[in-house]
Scaffold this motif. Structure first.
Motif, PDB file in Angstrom:
ATOM      1  N   SER A  11       0.717  -0.949  -0.036  1.00 53.10           N
ATOM      2  CA  SER A  11       0.104  -0.025  -0.052  1.00 53.10           C
ATOM      3  C   SER A  11       0.708   1.315  -0.029  1.00 53.10           C
ATOM      4  N   SER A  48      -9.857   0.913  -1.037  1.00 50.26           N
ATOM      5  CA  SER A  48      -8.995  -0.067  -0.858  1.00 50.26           C
ATOM      6  C   SER A  48      -9.515  -1.733  -0.880  1.00 50.26           C
ATOM      7  N   TRP A 100      -3.773  -0.574  -6.822  1.00 56.67           N
ATOM      8  CA  TRP A 100      -4.502  -1.040  -7.838  1.00 56.67           C
ATOM      9  C   TRP A 100      -5.248  -0.579  -8.968  1.00 56.67           C
ATOM     10  N   SER A 113      -4.305  -2.071 -12.438  1.00 59.96           N
ATOM     11  CA  SER A 113      -5.531  -2.231 -13.791  1.00 59.96           C
ATOM     12  C   SER A 113      -5.004  -1.666 -14.667  1.00 59.96           C
TER      13      SER A 113
END
Length: 397
Positions: A217, A365, A374, A378
């Protein structure tokens, strides 16, 4: 070396230190608080970063005789503000800071690591940064909605001064913030008494806690953003001004200077971009061989300003949080517009960049891992599918 000193470099160095600190310290504070730092830890982190970037700028400029300007990672701090508190609290964030800086050292020493970060399409890295910054840039509007009499002077000062000198726009907003704090915010008389104690510099040691969640993260996105939006452009600016440093060595050294700061709450320092242009340009001195003194003076200024970080945080704590967030948002508008333009400029990567931007900006998240990761994932997936489809089409033809 002393024969290269000049008043022109002195003035430029002082201006760089003032602009570099005043224009983005609010972003750093907001970022550290966003991952769980207490006010004392935030002050410690700000001090550690300012001293680290000052010392790094002095040492690297003296060693290379080039105007190597160092800054804290403002985009990285903005990313922290949206990452959220991880399991393990601020100690987990500090563990992520340590990992990110080790990756930066490795990127400079190991060519495959450097090539891997360079292989990430620039539009996607910029889209991730733009997505992270967008929510923070809403703060000036929110401050006006919160209280027009407090928020508007800050925004107006930024807009008016920025029309004449963009570099001084955020410092002007900061001055307006201080005036609003003095004349517009109802502060108890005894609240000012804490400023005297804050003058004494205090560093807060934080024992790092390492976790997979914080590594994904915080550490990985922080590493990518710092390299893509600070270190690589920083080298490019030096090259534009006809300086040819060993880029890998500079990357590694900024990571090494960052490591001690991490244990006191600082997320990391890196090559500067905007202030690098100030130190490396003709305004620092007509003779390119003497411009490195501007970076040295800026480094000295950063160290001195860092020692006053306790006072800075104490003053900020007297105001409603939305006001300093407004200053931070104004400081990030330029970075947001630049990254957004770079993200969507190329038609071939526009869809992948849009996916990266939207997921990163959503603030959601999954599995405790922030949207920035993410979003990049993606975007890379869509980019990969598009490249595979284009490759198959070319084979069929």
């Amino acid at each position: 070396m002393l024969k290269d000193f000049s008043l022109q470099s002195l003035f430029m160095g002082l201006l760089v230190a003032f602009v570099g600190f005043a224009s983005s310290f609010s972003v750093v504070l907001q970022g550290l608080e966003g991952v769980g730092a207490t006010p004392a830890q935030s002050a410690s982190g700000l001090m550690a970063l300012s001293v680290a970037m000052g010392l790094a700028g002095i040492v690297l400029s003296v060693a290379t005789r080039m105007p190597v300007s160092i800054a804290w990672s403002t985009p990285g701090a903005a990313l922290l503000a949206t990452a959220g508190v991880q399991g393990g609290g601020f100690a987990a964030a500090v563990g992520a800071f340590v990992l990110a800086n080790i990756l930066i050292v490795a990127a400079g020493l190991m060519r495959p690591v450097g090539r891997a970060i360079s292989a990430i399409p620039a539009p996607l890295a910029n889209a991730m940064l733009a997505g992270v910054l967008m929510g923070l840039c809403f703060a000036p509007v929110q401050a006006v909605a919160f209280n027009p009499f407090l928020g508007l002077p800050i925004v107006i000062a930024w807009a008016v001064v920025g029309a004449f000198n963009k570099l001084l726009a955020v410092p002007a907003a900061l001055v307006a913030f201080v005036l609003v704090l003095i004349f517009g915010v109802d502060i108890a008389p005894d609240a000012w008494s804490g400023l005297g104690e804050a003058i004494i510099p205090r560093l807060e040691w934080v024992t790092p806690h390492f976790s997979v969640q914080a590594a994904i993260s915080i550490a990985l996105p922080l590493f990518i953003v710092t390299m893509a939006s600070q270190n690589i452009p920083g080298v490019a600016i030096l090259n534009i001004n006809h300086y040819r440093p060993n880029a890998g060595r500079l990357f590694s050294l900024t990571g090494l200077f960052s490591l001690p700061a991490a244990f006191f709450g600082g997320h990391g320092v890196n090559l500067a971009a905007i202030t690098a242009a100030m130190c490396a340009g003709e305004d620092a001195h007509a003779d390119p061989k003497r411009r490195y003194w501007a970076a040295i003076i800026a480094g000295i200024g950063y160290v001195l300003l860092g020692l006053l970080s306790g006072v800075v945080v104490a003053v900020v704590m007297l105001a409603p949080p939305i006001l300093i967030e407004a200053v931070a948002g104004l400081a990030l508008i330029g970075a947001f517009t630049g990254s957004a333009m770079a993200a969507f400029k190329d038609a071939d990567t526009r869809e992948a960049a849009a996916a990266t931007f939207l997921v990163s900006a959503s603030g959601v998240s999954f599995f405790g891992i922030s949207g920035a990761f993410w979003g990049l994932l993606s975007g890379l997936a869509i980019f990969g599918f598009q490249q595979l489809y284009a490759f198959r089409n070319s084979k069929e033809k």
